[in-house]
Scaffold this motif. Sequence first.
Motif, PDB file in Angstrom:
ATOM      1  N   SER A  38       0.789  -1.244   0.000  1.00  0.00           N
ATOM      2  CA  SER A  38       0.000   0.000   0.000  1.00  0.00           C
ATOM      3  C   SER A  38       0.815   1.284   0.000  1.00  0.00           C
ATOM      4  O   SER A  38       0.253   2.373   0.096  1.00  0.00           O
ATOM      5  N   GLY A  39       2.150   1.179  -0.069  1.00  0.00           N
ATOM      6  CA  GLY A  39       2.947   2.408  -0.080  1.00  0.00           C
ATOM      7  C   GLY A  39       4.434   2.082  -0.109  1.00  0.00           C
ATOM      8  O   GLY A  39       4.831   0.905  -0.181  1.00  0.00           O
ATOM      9  N   GLY A  40       5.244   3.128  -0.019  1.00  0.00           N
ATOM     10  CA  GLY A  40       6.681   2.961  -0.190  1.00  0.00           C
ATOM     11  C   GLY A  40       7.368   2.256   0.966  1.00  0.00           C
ATOM     12  O   GLY A  40       8.225   1.387   0.754  1.00  0.00           O
ATOM     13  N   SER A  41       7.019   2.623   2.197  1.00  0.00           N
ATOM     14  CA  SER A  41       7.668   1.978   3.344  1.00  0.00           C
ATOM     15  C   SER A  41       7.347   0.485   3.362  1.00  0.00           C
ATOM     16  O   SER A  41       8.232  -0.345   3.630  1.00  0.00           O
ATOM     17  N   GLU A  42       6.107   0.156   3.078  1.00  0.00           N
ATOM     18  CA  GLU A  42       5.740  -1.271   3.036  1.00  0.00           C
ATOM     19  C   GLU A  42       6.503  -1.989   1.935  1.00  0.00           C
ATOM     20  O   GLU A  42       6.857  -3.162   2.077  1.00  0.00           O
ATOM     21  N   LEU A  50      16.979  -1.830  -5.369  1.00  0.00           N
ATOM     22  CA  LEU A  50      16.844  -0.424  -5.750  1.00  0.00           C
ATOM     23  C   LEU A  50      15.519   0.112  -5.220  1.00  0.00           C
ATOM     24  O   LEU A  50      14.463  -0.513  -5.406  1.00  0.00           O
ATOM     25  N   ASP A  51      15.602   1.239  -4.541  1.00  0.00           N
ATOM     26  CA  ASP A  51      14.405   1.895  -4.028  1.00  0.00           C
ATOM     27  C   ASP A  51      14.013   3.000  -5.013  1.00  0.00           C
ATOM     28  O   ASP A  51      14.566   4.090  -5.008  1.00  0.00           O
ATOM     29  N   GLU A  52      13.047   2.666  -5.863  1.00  0.00           N
ATOM     30  CA  GLU A  52      12.549   3.632  -6.854  1.00  0.00           C
ATOM     31  C   GLU A  52      11.189   4.173  -6.426  1.00  0.00           C
ATOM     32  O   GLU A  52      10.378   4.574  -7.270  1.00  0.00           O
ATOM     33  N   VAL A  53      10.947   4.164  -5.137  1.00  0.00           N
ATOM     34  CA  VAL A  53       9.642   4.634  -4.642  1.00  0.00           C
ATOM     35  C   VAL A  53       9.371   6.055  -5.122  1.00  0.00           C
ATOM     36  O   VAL A  53       8.261   6.373  -5.559  1.00  0.00           O
ATOM     37  N   MET A  54      10.401   6.914  -5.063  1.00  0.00           N
ATOM     38  CA  MET A  54      10.188   8.294  -5.475  1.00  0.00           C
ATOM     39  C   MET A  54      10.632   8.532  -6.924  1.00  0.00           C
ATOM     40  O   MET A  54       9.970   9.225  -7.680  1.00  0.00           O
ATOM     41  N   SER A  69      20.182   8.744   2.592  1.00  0.00           N
ATOM     42  CA  SER A  69      19.112   8.124   1.800  1.00  0.00           C
ATOM     43  C   SER A  69      17.829   8.156   2.631  1.00  0.00           C
ATOM     44  O   SER A  69      17.864   8.361   3.842  1.00  0.00           O
ATOM     45  N   TYR A  70      16.716   7.949   1.970  1.00  0.00           N
ATOM     46  CA  TYR A  70      15.448   7.802   2.681  1.00  0.00           C
ATOM     47  C   TYR A  70      14.724   6.592   2.116  1.00  0.00           C
ATOM     48  O   TYR A  70      14.516   6.493   0.903  1.00  0.00           O
ATOM     49  N   HIS A  71      14.364   5.677   2.994  1.00  0.00           N
ATOM     50  CA  HIS A  71      13.676   4.477   2.527  1.00  0.00           C
ATOM     51  C   HIS A  71      12.314   4.278   3.198  1.00  0.00           C
ATOM     52  O   HIS A  71      11.685   3.238   3.002  1.00  0.00           O
ATOM     53  N   GLY A  72      11.877   5.247   3.995  1.00  0.00           N
ATOM     54  CA  GLY A  72      10.560   5.125   4.599  1.00  0.00           C
ATOM     55  C   GLY A  72      10.633   5.252   6.101  1.00  0.00           C
ATOM     56  O   GLY A  72      11.710   5.378   6.690  1.00  0.00           O
ATOM     57  N   ALA A  99      19.732   1.115  -2.329  1.00  0.00           N
ATOM     58  CA  ALA A  99      20.009   2.515  -2.678  1.00  0.00           C
ATOM     59  C   ALA A  99      18.895   3.061  -3.564  1.00  0.00           C
ATOM     60  O   ALA A  99      18.226   2.305  -4.286  1.00  0.00           O
ATOM     61  N   GLU A 100      18.722   4.390  -3.507  1.00  0.00           N
ATOM     62  CA  GLU A 100      17.818   5.082  -4.433  1.00  0.00           C
ATOM     63  C   GLU A 100      18.629   5.474  -5.666  1.00  0.00           C
ATOM     64  O   GLU A 100      19.649   6.165  -5.526  1.00  0.00           O
ATOM     65  N   PRO A 101      18.214   5.110  -6.860  1.00  0.00           N
ATOM     66  CA  PRO A 101      18.966   5.520  -8.068  1.00  0.00           C
ATOM     67  C   PRO A 101      19.120   7.038  -8.176  1.00  0.00           C
ATOM     68  O   PRO A 101      20.162   7.524  -8.579  1.00  0.00           O
ATOM     69  N   ALA A 155       6.371   2.940  -5.766  1.00  0.00           N
ATOM     70  CA  ALA A 155       5.130   3.399  -5.096  1.00  0.00           C
ATOM     71  C   ALA A 155       4.753   4.736  -5.731  1.00  0.00           C
ATOM     72  O   ALA A 155       4.814   4.867  -6.948  1.00  0.00           O
ATOM     73  N   LYS A 156       4.442   5.719  -4.945  1.00  0.00           N
ATOM     74  CA  LYS A 156       4.159   7.092  -5.380  1.00  0.00           C
ATOM     75  C   LYS A 156       3.571   7.205  -6.790  1.00  0.00           C
ATOM     76  O   LYS A 156       2.369   7.102  -6.966  1.00  0.00           O
ATOM     77  N   GLY A 157       4.395   7.377  -7.812  1.00  0.00           N
ATOM     78  CA  GLY A 157       3.880   7.555  -9.165  1.00  0.00           C
ATOM     79  C   GLY A 157       3.141   6.341  -9.712  1.00  0.00           C
ATOM     80  O   GLY A 157       2.486   6.426 -10.749  1.00  0.00           O
TER      81      GLY A 157
HETATM   82  N1  PLP Z   1      11.504   5.214  -0.299  1.00  0.00           N
HETATM   83  C1  PLP Z   1      11.691   6.413  -0.860  1.00  0.00           C
HETATM   84  C2  PLP Z   1      12.828   6.597  -1.818  1.00  0.00           C
HETATM   85  C3  PLP Z   1      10.847   7.478  -0.568  1.00  0.00           C
HETATM   86  O1  PLP Z   1      11.057   8.683  -1.125  1.00  0.00           O
HETATM   87  C4  PLP Z   1       9.766   7.268   0.320  1.00  0.00           C
HETATM   88  C5  PLP Z   1       8.850   8.369   0.664  1.00  0.00           C
HETATM   89  O2  PLP Z   1       9.140   9.533   0.480  1.00  0.00           O
HETATM   90  C6  PLP Z   1       9.602   5.995   0.880  1.00  0.00           C
HETATM   91  C7  PLP Z   1      10.477   4.991   0.547  1.00  0.00           C
HETATM   92  C8  PLP Z   1       8.459   5.727   1.837  1.00  0.00           C
HETATM   93  O3  PLP Z   1       7.262   5.753   1.151  1.00  0.00           O
HETATM   94  P1  PLP Z   1       5.877   5.982   1.930  1.00  0.00           P
HETATM   95  O4  PLP Z   1       5.929   7.359   2.474  1.00  0.00           O
HETATM   96  O5  PLP Z   1       4.842   5.769   0.866  1.00  0.00           O
HETATM   97  O6  PLP Z   1       5.800   4.940   2.988  1.00  0.00           O
END
Ligand code: PLP
Length: 440
Positions: free
Chosen positions: A97-101, A239-243, A131-134, A205-207, A268-270
């Motif tokens: 349901s989202g990026g952290s999950e 790879l964390d492509e959430v954003m 980095s930010y992964h949630g 890592a986030e690309p 996630a997101k987009g």
């Molecule tokens: N990973 C990245 C790269 C993010 O930018 C974010 C949110 O900004 C997350 C994970 C976490 O996503 P969410 O806020 O949907 O849980």
Amino acid sequence: MSHVFHRSLTATYPTAVAGDGPYLIDADGKRYLDACGGAAVSCLGHSDAAVIAAVQRQVAGMAYAHSSFFTSEPMEALADFLVARAPAGIASVYFVSGGSEAVESALKLARQYVVERDQPQRRHIIARRQSYHGNTLGALAAGGNAWRRQQFAPLLIDVTHVAPCYAYRDQLSGETDGDYVARLGRELEERIMELGAENVLAFIAEPVVGATAGALPAVAGYFAHMRAICQRHGILFILDEVMCGMGRTGSLFACEQEGVTADLICIAKGLGAGYQPIGAVMVSTTIRDTIRDGTGFFQHGHTYIGHATACAAALAVQQQIERRDLLANVRAMGNLLKDRLVQRFGEHPHVGDIRGRGLFLGLELVCDRATKQPFDPARRLHARIKAQAMQAGLMCYPMGGTIDGQHGDHVLLAPPYIIDGSHVDEVVNKLGKAIDSCLA
Ligand code: PLP
């Protein structure tokens, strides 16, 4: 007083009541150009008729069925769509349901995979500073932003952090991209050796680093080198492509521009563009097959995984992006926005770096361009810019702690893929005024 436990219990928020293309409208009728998609979410703007109709159809037909009892048409169709367009080696999709999950699921899937491969000693995760992964505990532990981690540190699993690829600050003068990449590679390999290569589970890592570093891409060759090191040691590459994924940088997956694939890719997101909450982990054939031929199930799950309405929304979003060739617009408007930012801020005494890819751009603010010295964090420059921009009817995503979690300020821009040249002008004009008024 509101009974909502808002993000800030002292702020007063305008009430959003409607959307109109790239604009959000509040209860007073004020229009805000959404130049950051909230947090790089609303890539189709706020009133896409096809997506709204798809959501309405799905809710009316079959809104939700628990995934331990049923599959659903939108979930199957969305997985087919994504896998058909995914980087090499990706075979299936685990919907959340989202990026952290998505990040939590990827870390646990990585762990279950090595256990099923009879390598239970593999447990160390290596991630990057800044980095930010949630914000859930596993994702927060993986993230490398000191400020976000600080008060929760006693609850976090042990994660090893290496340097990000942050050319503006960390590439030495006279150091070529190749030498810089080699230096970062040596650091990664040293950490792997200290932990014992056979004990390392995954590198994440986030690309293109988003929220915590302001649209920071790596220099050429960085990701291919990191991937090669991980492969050499049997370490999973996540790879964390959430954003940065789902077209934000001009290609559906950001890693396409790095010429690498991964064992697990978080999105996630987009993906759902905010029309529904949805995220996913794209899973390699090897991991999928190992678990299928082993225990046969992933020991994980949430109530809403594979939510039918969320999948229907995401499928409609992705079909819109493809049918309307919006990634071409991301590239064209991304180039235009970057050019305009360079025209407006290229010589600005307090803009040190203008960076990013596609419609994922960042400005790093500095007190002194020559020394790259940041502003005093006590000024909370980023918060003031955000407030000033909102007053002017512009949503942007400034953040502090760019350099080390405490020092540094940046402004992140991630407008919808549907913007045109007039929106670009509006973003740059309003942002310029907001920044200048906060620095005056
Ligand atoms: N990973 C990245 C790269 C993010 O930018 C974010 C949110 O900004 C997350 C994970 C976490 O996503 P969410 O806020 O949907 O849980």
